[in-house]
Design a protein around this motif. Structure first.
Motif, PDB file in Angstrom:
ATOM      1  N   VAL A  62     -69.631 -10.702  83.044  1.00  0.00           N
ATOM      2  CA  VAL A  62     -70.065  -9.456  82.405  1.00  0.00           C
ATOM      3  C   VAL A  62     -69.606  -9.524  80.953  1.00  0.00           C
ATOM      4  O   VAL A  62     -68.772 -10.356  80.587  1.00  0.00           O
ATOM      5  N   PRO A  63     -70.132  -8.651  80.094  1.00  0.00           N
ATOM      6  CA  PRO A  63     -69.669  -8.639  78.706  1.00  0.00           C
ATOM      7  C   PRO A  63     -68.151  -8.501  78.637  1.00  0.00           C
ATOM      8  O   PRO A  63     -67.539  -7.786  79.433  1.00  0.00           O
ATOM      9  N   LEU A  64     -67.560  -9.179  77.675  1.00  0.00           N
ATOM     10  CA  LEU A  64     -66.109  -9.228  77.531  1.00  0.00           C
ATOM     11  C   LEU A  64     -65.691  -8.559  76.226  1.00  0.00           C
ATOM     12  O   LEU A  64     -66.255  -8.843  75.172  1.00  0.00           O
ATOM     13  N   ILE A  65     -64.714  -7.676  76.326  1.00  0.00           N
ATOM     14  CA  ILE A  65     -64.107  -7.061  75.150  1.00  0.00           C
ATOM     15  C   ILE A  65     -62.627  -7.420  75.171  1.00  0.00           C
ATOM     16  O   ILE A  65     -61.935  -7.172  76.157  1.00  0.00           O
ATOM     17  N   VAL A  66     -62.148  -8.029  74.080  1.00  0.00           N
ATOM     18  CA  VAL A  66     -60.732  -8.349  73.952  1.00  0.00           C
ATOM     19  C   VAL A  66     -60.161  -7.419  72.892  1.00  0.00           C
ATOM     20  O   VAL A  66     -60.536  -7.492  71.718  1.00  0.00           O
ATOM     21  N   ASP A  67     -59.281  -6.530  73.314  1.00  0.00           N
ATOM     22  CA  ASP A  67     -58.698  -5.521  72.437  1.00  0.00           C
ATOM     23  C   ASP A  67     -57.394  -6.055  71.858  1.00  0.00           C
ATOM     24  O   ASP A  67     -56.407  -6.216  72.568  1.00  0.00           O
ATOM     25  N   LEU A  68     -57.409  -6.333  70.559  1.00  0.00           N
ATOM     26  CA  LEU A  68     -56.237  -6.883  69.881  1.00  0.00           C
ATOM     27  C   LEU A  68     -55.487  -5.823  69.084  1.00  0.00           C
ATOM     28  O   LEU A  68     -54.587  -6.149  68.314  1.00  0.00           O
ATOM     29  N   THR A  69     -55.838  -4.551  69.265  1.00  0.00           N
ATOM     30  CA  THR A  69     -55.246  -3.508  68.433  1.00  0.00           C
ATOM     31  C   THR A  69     -53.745  -3.343  68.641  1.00  0.00           C
ATOM     32  O   THR A  69     -53.054  -2.882  67.734  1.00  0.00           O
ATOM     33  N   ASP A  70     -53.213  -3.740  69.794  1.00  0.00           N
ATOM     34  CA  ASP A  70     -51.778  -3.627  70.043  1.00  0.00           C
ATOM     35  C   ASP A  70     -51.059  -4.973  69.978  1.00  0.00           C
ATOM     36  O   ASP A  70     -49.862  -5.049  70.263  1.00  0.00           O
ATOM     37  N   ALA A  71     -51.767  -6.027  69.603  1.00  0.00           N
ATOM     38  CA  ALA A  71     -51.141  -7.353  69.512  1.00  0.00           C
ATOM     39  C   ALA A  71     -50.245  -7.398  68.279  1.00  0.00           C
ATOM     40  O   ALA A  71     -50.626  -6.930  67.208  1.00  0.00           O
ATOM     41  N   THR A  72     -49.057  -7.949  68.448  1.00  0.00           N
ATOM     42  CA  THR A  72     -48.128  -8.048  67.317  1.00  0.00           C
ATOM     43  C   THR A  72     -48.274  -9.373  66.592  1.00  0.00           C
ATOM     44  O   THR A  72     -47.927  -9.479  65.424  1.00  0.00           O
ATOM     45  N   ALA A  73     -48.776 -10.388  67.268  1.00  0.00           N
ATOM     46  CA  ALA A  73     -49.012 -11.705  66.676  1.00  0.00           C
ATOM     47  C   ALA A  73     -49.920 -12.487  67.616  1.00  0.00           C
ATOM     48  O   ALA A  73     -50.004 -12.182  68.803  1.00  0.00           O
ATOM     49  N   LEU A  74     -50.604 -13.476  67.079  1.00  0.00           N
ATOM     50  CA  LEU A  74     -51.448 -14.348  67.900  1.00  0.00           C
ATOM     51  C   LEU A  74     -50.939 -15.774  67.776  1.00  0.00           C
ATOM     52  O   LEU A  74     -51.007 -16.367  66.697  1.00  0.00           O
ATOM     53  N   GLU A  75     -50.421 -16.302  68.868  1.00  0.00           N
ATOM     54  CA  GLU A  75     -49.929 -17.672  68.883  1.00  0.00           C
ATOM     55  C   GLU A  75     -51.107 -18.639  68.980  1.00  0.00           C
ATOM     56  O   GLU A  75     -52.212 -18.254  69.355  1.00  0.00           O
ATOM     57  N   SER A  76     -50.847 -19.884  68.687  1.00  0.00           N
ATOM     58  CA  SER A  76     -51.911 -20.887  68.706  1.00  0.00           C
ATOM     59  C   SER A  76     -52.551 -21.015  70.084  1.00  0.00           C
ATOM     60  O   SER A  76     -53.761 -21.200  70.191  1.00  0.00           O
ATOM     61  N   ARG A  77     -51.763 -20.879  71.145  1.00  0.00           N
ATOM     62  CA  ARG A  77     -52.335 -20.976  72.499  1.00  0.00           C
ATOM     63  C   ARG A  77     -53.293 -19.826  72.779  1.00  0.00           C
ATOM     64  O   ARG A  77     -54.349 -20.023  73.385  1.00  0.00           O
ATOM     65  N   VAL A  78     -52.927 -18.634  72.329  1.00  0.00           N
ATOM     66  CA  VAL A  78     -53.796 -17.480  72.526  1.00  0.00           C
ATOM     67  C   VAL A  78     -55.057 -17.634  71.689  1.00  0.00           C
ATOM     68  O   VAL A  78     -56.162 -17.353  72.155  1.00  0.00           O
ATOM     69  N   MET A  79     -54.909 -18.109  70.460  1.00  0.00           N
ATOM     70  CA  MET A  79     -56.081 -18.336  69.608  1.00  0.00           C
ATOM     71  C   MET A  79     -57.017 -19.359  70.250  1.00  0.00           C
ATOM     72  O   MET A  79     -58.244 -19.173  70.245  1.00  0.00           O
ATOM     73  N   ALA A  80     -56.468 -20.422  70.805  1.00  0.00           N
ATOM     74  CA  ALA A  80     -57.294 -21.435  71.467  1.00  0.00           C
ATOM     75  C   ALA A  80     -58.033 -20.832  72.654  1.00  0.00           C
ATOM     76  O   ALA A  80     -59.220 -21.125  72.868  1.00  0.00           O
ATOM     77  N   LEU A  81     -57.363 -19.987  73.424  1.00  0.00           N
ATOM     78  CA  LEU A  81     -58.014 -19.321  74.559  1.00  0.00           C
ATOM     79  C   LEU A  81     -59.131 -18.395  74.082  1.00  0.00           C
ATOM     80  O   LEU A  81     -60.194 -18.324  74.704  1.00  0.00           O
TER      81      LEU A  81
END
Length: 84
Positions: free
Chosen positions: A38-57
């Motif tokens: 189904v359509p995917l929404i990734v909400d980053l509004t509460d993320a404090t940082a994005l690590e390289s592993r998360v960025m790759a995902l």
């Protein structure tokens, strides 16, 4: 990290925090979201940082969604710092 299935036609992931635990939870929740097709929404509004592993995902999930012809939306806060 929290996933939401309030609307059965959309899968929403909320990314919160940093560290190995956040990355592992994100990988697990993202796998479930991609299986639903189904359509995917990734909400980053509460993320404090994005690590390289998360960025790759995130990049991989966008590619999967494109291959499956389904929307993938990243929500970022208005006060997000400019890209490097």
């Amino acid at each position: 990290m929290a996933s939401s299935a309030q609307d059965p036609g959309v899968f929403v992931l909320h990314l919160e925090g940093t560290g190995d635990g956040a990355a592992q939870r994100f990988r697990y929740d993202l796998s479930a979201a991609l299986e639903d097709r189904v359509p995917l929404i990734v909400d980053l509004t509460d993320a404090t940082a994005l690590e390289s592993r998360v960025m790759a995902l995130l990049v991989d999930s966008i590619a999967v969604c494109e291959d499956q012809d389904r929307p993938c939306v990243l929500l970022v806060p208005e006060a997000a710092p400019p890209p490097v």
